[in-house]
Structure formats: C-alpha cells, structure tokens
Design a protein around this motif. Structure first.
Motif, PDB file in Angstrom:
ATOM      1  N   GLY A 261       0.812  -1.204   0.000  1.00 10.14           N
ATOM      2  CA  GLY A 261       0.000   0.000   0.000  1.00 10.14           C
ATOM      3  C   GLY A 261       0.844   1.251   0.000  1.00 10.14           C
ATOM      4  O   GLY A 261       2.048   1.225   0.275  1.00 10.14           O
ATOM      5  N   ALA A 262       0.198   2.390  -0.294  1.00 10.43           N
ATOM      6  CA  ALA A 262       0.914   3.658  -0.369  1.00 10.43           C
ATOM      7  C   ALA A 262       1.599   3.992   0.952  1.00 10.43           C
ATOM      8  O   ALA A 262       2.750   4.441   0.975  1.00 10.43           O
ATOM      9  N   GLU A 263       0.909   3.784   2.057  1.00  9.73           N
ATOM     10  CA  GLU A 263       1.489   4.113   3.358  1.00  9.73           C
ATOM     11  C   GLU A 263       2.699   3.242   3.657  1.00  9.73           C
ATOM     12  O   GLU A 263       3.720   3.722   4.176  1.00  9.73           O
ATOM     13  N   GLU A 264       2.612   1.950   3.305  1.00 10.85           N
ATOM     14  CA  GLU A 264       3.742   1.060   3.538  1.00 10.85           C
ATOM     15  C   GLU A 264       4.965   1.498   2.743  1.00 10.85           C
ATOM     16  O   GLU A 264       6.091   1.503   3.251  1.00 10.85           O
ATOM     17  N   VAL A 265       4.745   1.876   1.473  1.00 10.78           N
ATOM     18  CA  VAL A 265       5.859   2.283   0.618  1.00 10.78           C
ATOM     19  C   VAL A 265       6.455   3.604   1.102  1.00 10.78           C
ATOM     20  O   VAL A 265       7.675   3.789   1.104  1.00 10.78           O
TER      21      VAL A 265
END
Length: 217
Positions: free
Chosen positions: A177-181
């Motif tokens: 996900g965007a937050e993980e990246v």
C-alpha cells in the motif's frame, strides 16, 4: 519471545507461524517467493548485482535473527522488505555510489508523457490528446499473462530511474500500500504519488509500443 499475531489478511501468515517454530521449510518457501524480487530491489541502491546478492543474503539473516521480535504490526512481506531496504541503503552509502536518499525523492524532472502528444494552445481544444494512448486490443488480460508480455513489463520497469523503479516495484509488483511504501522509502505522500505516476506512465508507453507493434523497438 515477543507476543505476536499475523497481520489481518496476511497471505504469509501460515509461513510466519512456521518461522516462529524454526521450520526450515517455511523459511525456504519465503526465500523462493521473495529472493529474486529482493535482489532486484537491492540493485536500485547498490552498484552491482553481486553486491545486491550479498545485501539480500544479509537481509535473510536479519529475518532469521529478528523473527522472534516480529509483532505482526505489518505483513510479513513488508517487514522482510523493510529489512532489505535498510541494509541496501546502508550498503549503498558505504559503497559511495548512492546519492543522499532525499535527493531521489522526485526521480527525474521530465514530463511523464511527451508534450507533443497534446494539442497546443492555438488549437480548438488545447491540452487535449493529439496522440491518445493506443488500445491494448480486445483481450488485454490474455496478452498480459503471456510470457513475452510479462517479460516486457519487467524489462520496462528495469529502464526506470532507481527511485521510480523502487516505488512501482513495491506498489504494483508486490502490492504494498501507499502508506507502507512511504514508510519503507522515507517518502512524503506527494513524492510517492509523483514517482508512481511517472513510473506507470513510462511503463505504459513501452507497453503501448509492444502491444501495437509486437515489440518494444
């Protein structure tokens, strides 16, 4: 040993249980699943594939040594990739081949799509497509799953600048996900979006040529 639970919906949950028990088969399954991808990601930080292989081996040792401290706050894959990225960044800096990571935040400054594909300010519809994206045909799914098509996707990603390659690999290839990246790569939300947009645009342009002409040349 730290109390833990697998992250909800983590497809590697059963393997995580095996790792916690010291199950060698579970570890080898994870290596088969992620090793090649980890090497490719490491290569965006370090100067050669040989160094990337070394970094990836170090990351796997980190997984084994740290598994008892893993608490399931992220998926197992995200945790493994975080170990890999941290080691790759450190090794790249030590090899004196990587620039400060903050300078990679926006990759390069060229437009994601060639400007001559849009109508100019004197046209009836300025900014509209002059050369719209080509259709991938009636059966894009069948084309994408073909071995040659998959090879083209990998080849296209490998042509990207390192920062863009990292983001599209983690987001679109591995489904993070965007937050993980953002957390993995120390990016702001805006920088992550810009890098992903540019990477996707460039890959699409190469795939357009491939699906239209049967080759990327």
């Amino acid at each position: 040993m730290t109390d833990w639970h697998a992250a909800p919906g983590d497809p590697d949950g059963p393997l995580l249980e095996g790792l916690k028990r010291g199950d060698e088969a579970a570890f080898m399954t994870l290596v088969e699943r992620y090793h090649s991808a980890m090497v490719r990601l490491a290569m965006t930080f370090v100067p050669s594939r040989a160094v990337a292989e070394e970094v990836t081996q170090e990351a796997w040792l980190g997984v084994l040594n740290g598994i008892d401290r893993f608490e399931g706050r992220s998926t197992l894959k995200t945790w493994i990739f975080r170990i890999l990225v941290n080691r790759a960044k450190t090794r790249g800096q030590r090899e004196s081949r990587s620039v400060p990571f903050s300078s990679l935040a926006t990759g390069d400054d060229e437009p994601a799509v060639d400007a001559d594909r849009f109508l100019g300010p004197d046209s009836a519809t300025p900014g509209a497509w002059q050369s719209p994206p080509a259709s991938w045909g009636q059966e894009p799914e069948q084309k994408l799953i073909a071995a040659e098509g998959q090879a083209m996707i990998v080849k296209a990603i490998e042509t990207l600048p390192p920062a863009q390659r990292r983001v599209i690999t983690l987001r679109d290839v591995h489904g993070l996900g965007a937050e993980e990246v953002r957390d993995l790569l120390d990016l702001s939300d805006g920088n992550q979006r810009v890098l992903l947009h540019r990477a996707r645009s460039k890959v699409r342009q190469l795939l357009e040529r491939y699906f239209s002409n049967g080759s990327a040349s």
